[in-house]
Design an enzyme around this catalytic site. Sequence first.
Site, PDB file in Angstrom:
ATOM      1  N   ASP A  11       7.718   0.924   6.527  1.00  9.12           N
ATOM      2  CA  ASP A  11       7.379  -0.148   7.454  1.00  9.12           C
ATOM      3  C   ASP A  11       8.686  -0.893   7.695  1.00  9.12           C
ATOM      4  O   ASP A  11       9.240  -1.506   6.788  1.00  9.12           O
ATOM      5  CB  ASP A  11       6.331  -1.051   6.798  1.00  9.12           C
ATOM      6  CG  ASP A  11       5.997  -2.276   7.646  1.00  9.12           C
ATOM      7  OD1 ASP A  11       6.761  -2.605   8.573  1.00  9.12           O
ATOM      8  OD2 ASP A  11       4.968  -2.921   7.351  1.00  9.12           O
ATOM      9  N   TYR A 228       5.375  -8.896  -4.386  1.00 12.86           N
ATOM     10  CA  TYR A 228       4.694  -8.329  -3.240  1.00 12.86           C
ATOM     11  C   TYR A 228       5.584  -8.382  -2.005  1.00 12.86           C
ATOM     12  O   TYR A 228       6.070  -9.427  -1.624  1.00 12.86           O
ATOM     13  CB  TYR A 228       3.385  -9.090  -2.964  1.00 12.86           C
ATOM     14  CG  TYR A 228       2.696  -8.580  -1.729  1.00 12.86           C
ATOM     15  CD1 TYR A 228       2.145  -7.299  -1.702  1.00 12.86           C
ATOM     16  CD2 TYR A 228       2.623  -9.346  -0.580  1.00 12.86           C
ATOM     17  CE1 TYR A 228       1.548  -6.802  -0.570  1.00 12.86           C
ATOM     18  CE2 TYR A 228       2.012  -8.867   0.562  1.00 12.86           C
ATOM     19  CZ  TYR A 228       1.476  -7.586   0.564  1.00 12.86           C
ATOM     20  OH  TYR A 228       0.892  -7.096   1.690  1.00 12.86           O
ATOM     21  N   LYS A 231       2.344  -3.336   1.562  1.00 11.41           N
ATOM     22  CA  LYS A 231       1.601  -2.329   0.832  1.00 11.41           C
ATOM     23  C   LYS A 231       2.315  -0.980   0.916  1.00 11.41           C
ATOM     24  O   LYS A 231       3.152  -0.755   1.789  1.00 11.41           O
ATOM     25  CB  LYS A 231       0.188  -2.235   1.397  1.00 11.41           C
ATOM     26  CG  LYS A 231      -0.888  -2.834   0.493  1.00 11.41           C
ATOM     27  CD  LYS A 231      -0.482  -2.937  -0.945  1.00 11.41           C
ATOM     28  CE  LYS A 231      -1.649  -3.024  -1.897  1.00 11.41           C
ATOM     29  NZ  LYS A 231      -1.293  -3.670  -3.171  1.00 11.41           N
TER      30      LYS A 231
HETATM   31  P1  13P Z   1       1.708  -3.907   5.518  1.00 11.60           P
HETATM   32  O1  13P Z   1       1.924  -3.416   4.117  1.00 11.60           O
HETATM   33  O2  13P Z   1       1.053  -2.880   6.375  1.00 11.60           O
HETATM   34  O3  13P Z   1       2.980  -4.413   6.119  1.00 11.60           O
HETATM   35  O4  13P Z   1       0.674  -5.104   5.493  1.00 11.60           O
HETATM   36  C1  13P Z   1       1.085  -6.269   4.875  1.00 11.60           C
HETATM   37  C2  13P Z   1       0.112  -7.383   4.921  1.00 11.60           C
HETATM   38  O5  13P Z   1       0.314  -8.358   4.234  1.00 11.60           O
HETATM   39  C3  13P Z   1      -1.037  -7.326   5.809  1.00 11.60           C
HETATM   40  O6  13P Z   1      -1.819  -8.478   5.708  1.00 11.60           O
HETATM   41 MG    MG Z   2       4.028  -4.653   7.707  1.00 12.07          MG
HETATM   42 MG    MG Z   3       1.723  -1.002   6.840  1.00 13.33          MG
END
Ligand code: 13P
Ligand code: MG
Ligand code: MG
Length: 364
Positions: A11, A228, A231
């Site tokens: 990402d 964090y 994801k």
């Molecule tokens: P991603 O991992 O897809 O960037 O999503 C992060 C997030 O916090 C969505 O609420």
């Molecule tokens: Mg993202």
């Molecule tokens: Mg993502």
Amino acid sequence: MDITLSVIKADIGGYVGHSSSHPAVLEKAQEHLERAQREGLLIDFHVTRCGDDLELIMTHQHGEDNEKIHKLAWDTFMSCTEVARSLKLHGAGQDILSTAFSGNVKGMGPGVAEMQFVEREAETIIIFMADKTSAGAWNLPLYKMFADPFNTIGLVIAENMHSGFSFEVHDVLEHRKVTFHAPEEIYDLLVFIGAPGRYAVKGVYHRPTNEIAAVSSTQRLSLMAGRYVGKDDPVCIVRSQGQFPAVGEVLEPFTMPQLVEGWMRGSHHGPLMPVAVRDSNPSRFEGPPRVIAAGFQLASGKLVGPRDMFDDPGFDEARHQANEVAEYMRRHGPFEPHRLPLHDMEYTTMPQVMKKLEGRLTEL
Ligand code: 13P
Ligand code: MG
Ligand code: MG
């Protein structure tokens, strides 16, 4: 013909928010891989996206963990990040944890699934890519594909699948691995892979030939970053037909929208919804989590495809069910089990909240 299929993803910035990807980012990635193909490094490639995750699908003959291939992916992510920065996309460079490339993208943020094999007479491949979920999300579908006769009738009636499959399971916290043989060890296997936050199926092998059948990305972003960031949004490559499950058997597990972690701020459980690529734009409460499936036939390493495998009304009911489950889960608001348990929150906001309360927490 010996082929390596590398799927490397990151990402590097979302449009809008974390919901999708900007076409300019995909174009930049396309440019990079086109050049690498012209120069002979790649046999073929396909650039796509699942939600805000950029997916590089590449075929070549340089084997797994090849420095040139990983450098190509890395450079592509870096210049796509520049595009993302120039458009001020959300979280530009999100999954790029370090800027110094040292030979392999593993441990640096991107997710990686690679397999090397001798291309069969007809080499059918399905590549699954997910958004708003974590490594380990493939445990349940891989189990169903390769060990559950109620999903895969081939295990029962196809002679070349009747010996079962072996599952290589990784402990992502302790960095250990163990291999289980299905069907005779499925109870032991399930003790582990039923806990996908810790134990992830890395690979599946045909028995008794030990041919690679499936491989997944098991990189845990929060464990790499120590906090964090986003994801994992993992990927998984599955070989199909012949001595492997048929295409329909490979797709069938996704008719059950299993609950996975990763929705909204990476801190919620939600149903994994199988969608066409064009519908992988998780917007409702930044979800619900999505999975797409790109199908290919390989021809001397050429990627014939993709076919958008979940672009089929046959999955409408799964999507409908996912929406119902999403609605039900949402009504829990900030309560578990919609919100992740405390242990997983340690990688989100808990440490900061605890710190703020330091002095105010007293003995009972
Ligand atoms: P991603 O991992 O897809 O960037 O999503 C992060 C997030 O916090 C969505 O609420
Ligand atoms: Mg993202
Ligand atoms: Mg993502």
